[in-house]
Design a protein around this motif. Structure first.
Motif, PDB file in Angstrom:
ATOM      1  N   HIS A   1       4.207 -94.310 -50.204  1.00 15.95           N
ATOM      2  CA  HIS A   1       2.826 -93.843 -49.981  1.00 15.95           C
ATOM      3  C   HIS A   1       2.011 -94.865 -49.196  1.00 15.95           C
ATOM      4  O   HIS A   1       0.869 -94.568 -48.813  1.00 15.95           O
ATOM      5  N   PHE A   2       2.573 -96.053 -48.952  1.00 17.74           N
ATOM      6  CA  PHE A   2       1.802 -97.161 -48.372  1.00 17.74           C
ATOM      7  C   PHE A   2       2.483 -97.749 -47.137  1.00 17.74           C
ATOM      8  O   PHE A   2       2.479 -98.962 -46.938  1.00 17.74           O
ATOM      9  N   ARG A   3       3.015 -96.912 -46.293  1.00 20.47           N
ATOM     10  CA  ARG A   3       3.817 -97.393 -45.166  1.00 20.47           C
ATOM     11  C   ARG A   3       3.030 -98.282 -44.210  1.00 20.47           C
ATOM     12  O   ARG A   3       3.594 -99.180 -43.582  1.00 20.47           O
ATOM     13  N   GLU A   4       1.749 -98.049 -44.060  1.00 22.68           N
ATOM     14  CA  GLU A   4       0.942 -98.817 -43.116  1.00 22.68           C
ATOM     15  C   GLU A   4       0.128 -99.912 -43.795  1.00 22.68           C
ATOM     16  O   GLU A   4      -0.666-100.590 -43.144  1.00 22.68           O
ATOM     17  N   GLU A   5       0.322-100.100 -45.084  1.00 23.89           N
ATOM     18  CA  GLU A   5      -0.518-101.018 -45.850  1.00 23.89           C
ATOM     19  C   GLU A   5       0.305-102.196 -46.356  1.00 23.89           C
ATOM     20  O   GLU A   5       1.361-102.015 -46.961  1.00 23.89           O
TER      21      GLU A   5
ATOM     22  N   ILE B   1      15.529-107.231 -55.906  1.00 23.89           N
ATOM     23  CA  ILE B   1      14.314-106.435 -55.746  1.00 23.89           C
ATOM     24  C   ILE B   1      13.229-107.248 -55.051  1.00 23.89           C
ATOM     25  O   ILE B   1      12.393-106.704 -54.316  1.00 23.89           O
ATOM     26  N   ILE B   2      13.253-108.561 -55.254  1.00 27.35           N
ATOM     27  CA  ILE B   2      12.268-109.430 -54.589  1.00 27.35           C
ATOM     28  C   ILE B   2      12.509-109.450 -53.080  1.00 27.35           C
ATOM     29  O   ILE B   2      11.575-109.248 -52.289  1.00 27.35           O
ATOM     30  N   SER B   3      13.747-109.677 -52.674  1.00 27.91           N
ATOM     31  CA  SER B   3      14.041-109.716 -51.242  1.00 27.91           C
ATOM     32  C   SER B   3      13.779-108.364 -50.597  1.00 27.91           C
ATOM     33  O   SER B   3      13.311-108.284 -49.455  1.00 27.91           O
ATOM     34  N   HIS B   4      14.047-107.283 -51.324  1.00 28.64           N
ATOM     35  CA  HIS B   4      13.806-105.940 -50.798  1.00 28.64           C
ATOM     36  C   HIS B   4      12.317-105.715 -50.532  1.00 28.64           C
ATOM     37  O   HIS B   4      11.927-105.246 -49.448  1.00 28.64           O
ATOM     38  N   ILE B   5      11.472-106.068 -51.487  1.00 32.33           N
ATOM     39  CA  ILE B   5      10.025-105.879 -51.328  1.00 32.33           C
ATOM     40  C   ILE B   5       9.484-106.804 -50.243  1.00 32.33           C
ATOM     41  O   ILE B   5       8.607-106.422 -49.460  1.00 32.33           O
ATOM     42  N   LYS B   6      10.015-108.023 -50.170  1.00 32.82           N
ATOM     43  CA  LYS B   6       9.588-108.957 -49.128  1.00 32.82           C
ATOM     44  C   LYS B   6       9.934-108.423 -47.736  1.00 32.82           C
ATOM     45  O   LYS B   6       9.164-108.572 -46.791  1.00 32.82           O
ATOM     46  N   GLN B   7      11.087-107.809 -47.595  1.00 35.43           N
ATOM     47  CA  GLN B   7      11.483-107.232 -46.309  1.00 35.43           C
ATOM     48  C   GLN B   7      10.539-106.112 -45.875  1.00 35.43           C
ATOM     49  O   GLN B   7      10.389-105.847 -44.675  1.00 35.43           O
ATOM     50  N   LEU B   8       9.894-105.495 -46.848  1.00 31.70           N
ATOM     51  CA  LEU B   8       8.915-104.446 -46.538  1.00 31.70           C
ATOM     52  C   LEU B   8       7.553-105.037 -46.170  1.00 31.70           C
ATOM     53  O   LEU B   8       6.634-104.294 -45.795  1.00 31.70           O
ATOM     54  N   GLY B   9       7.417-106.352 -46.306  1.00 28.95           N
ATOM     55  CA  GLY B   9       6.204-107.026 -45.836  1.00 28.95           C
ATOM     56  C   GLY B   9       5.128-107.258 -46.880  1.00 28.95           C
ATOM     57  O   GLY B   9       3.991-107.601 -46.525  1.00 28.95           O
ATOM     58  N   HIS B  10       5.455-107.118 -48.156  1.00 28.45           N
ATOM     59  CA  HIS B  10       4.439-107.243 -49.204  1.00 28.45           C
ATOM     60  C   HIS B  10       4.481-108.618 -49.876  1.00 28.45           C
ATOM     61  O   HIS B  10       5.528-109.255 -49.942  1.00 28.45           O
ATOM     62  N   ASP B  11       3.330-109.068 -50.372  1.00 23.90           N
ATOM     63  CA  ASP B  11       3.253-110.285 -51.173  1.00 23.90           C
ATOM     64  C   ASP B  11       3.622-109.955 -52.618  1.00 23.90           C
ATOM     65  O   ASP B  11       3.421-108.823 -53.078  1.00 23.90           O
TER      66      ASP B  11
END
Length: 238
Positions: A23-27, A45-55
Motif C-alpha cells: 500500500h506504500f510503494r511511493e512512501e 526480514i531486515i535485509s528484505h525491508i531495507k532493500q525496499l528502502g525503509h528505515d
C-alpha cells in the motif's frame, strides 16, 4: 533524529508484511520489527525491508547479563538497522555494554544504530508497579530514574509514554530521544495499553517519535489511515 512516525509491523510473517507494504510503494517509511516478526523470519526480514528502502526500529528489548547483551548488539549492528533497544532495568553495566557492542559491530564508514532503553511498558500501571513489581516508588519517578541511568550509560534516549515526555525533556533535555508507543486515534480501542495518547497529543507534549500499530495496520485502507495519523502527528489536524 527526525520526528518520525514509526509503524509497528506486528505481523506473523513476510507475506503479511509484503501485503501491508504494497500500500506504500511511493512512501519511504520508518517501521518497527518486533519479536513476533523477527523470531519467525530472522535477520532476512531486515535485509528484505531495507532493500525496499525503509528505515527500521528493531524492537527486541534486550535484557540479560552485560556480556550477552554486548555480543548480541555486535551482531545486530551488522544488520544496518537504524534503532535498537534494551530494557533499562538491566542496569548501567548492561546498557554500557550494549553501546560497546554496537560500536564494535558497526561496519566501518557506517553510523552505529541509535540505542534507546525501555523505561516502563505502556501497558504498565501504577498499581502493577507497586503490587506486581514491588517497586515502592511513583511511576514517574521510576521512569525518570531509568532514563537518567540510560543517559549516563551513553544511550541516545528512551521508550516511554507520552505522559512522561515533558518531564524527561525538562529534567534531561529535549535532545534525548523519546520514542512513545501507545498511540491511538480518538475513536480507537486502547487494547492492552494503559498509558495512551493521540498523535496530536504526542506532538504537543514533544515526543521525538511515535509508534503506531493497529490504528494503521488493522484499517481497511492502511495508506489513508497512515496519512490521517501523520497529519495529526505533524500538528496539521487533530
Amino acid at each position: 533524529m527526525q520526528r518520525p512516525l514509526i509503524i509497528a509491523l506486528d505481523f506473523k510473517d513476510r507475506n503479511e508484511v509484503d501485503e501491508f507494504l504494497s500500500h506504500f510503494r511511493e512512501e519511504k517509511l520508518f517501521v518497527k520489527v518486533g519479536m513476533e516478526l523477527f523470531y519467525q523470519e530472522g535477520p532476512s526480514i531486515i535485509s528484505h525491508i531495507k532493500q525496499l528502502g525503509h528505515d527500521i526500529f528493531l524492537d527486541l528489548k534486550l535484557h540479560d547479563i552485560p556480556n550477552t547483551v554486548k555480543q548480541a548488539m555486535r551482531g545486530l549492528a551488522k544488520l544496518d538497522v537504524d534503532l535498537v533497544n534494551v530494557h533499562a532495568a538491566g542496569g548501567k553495566k548492561m546498557m554500557t555494554a550494549a553501546i560497546e557492542g554496537l560500536i564494535e559491530g558497526t561496519p566501518a564508514g557506517k553510523k552505529r544504530p541509535n540505542c534507546i532503553a525501555v523505561t516502563q511498558l505502556t501497558s504498565t500501571s501504577q498499581e502493577m508497579v507497586q503490587d506486581e513489581l514491588l517497586i515502592d516508588k511513583n511511576l514517574d519517578d521510576v521512569v525518570l530514574h531509568y532514563a537518567k541511568l540510560a543517559k549516563e550509560s551513553g544511550l541516545d534516549g528512551v521508550v516511554c509514554s507520552t505522559h512522561e515526555v515533558e518531564m524527561l525533556n525538562e529534567k534531561i533535555g529535549d535532545s534525548f530521544i523519546t520514542v512513545t508507543p501507545g498511540i491511538r486515534m480518538k475513536d480507537d480501542s486502547a487494547y492492552d495499553q494503559t498509558r495512551i495518547a493521540t498523535p496530536d497529543q504526542a506532538h504537543e507534549l514533544g515526543s521525538t517519535a511515535i509508534v503506531v500499530g493497529r490504528s494503521i495496520t488493522k484499517q481497511q485502507n492502511p495508506y489513508e489511515a497512515y496519512l490521517h495519523v501523520k497529519k495529526s502527528w505533524e500538528g496539521i489536524e487533530g
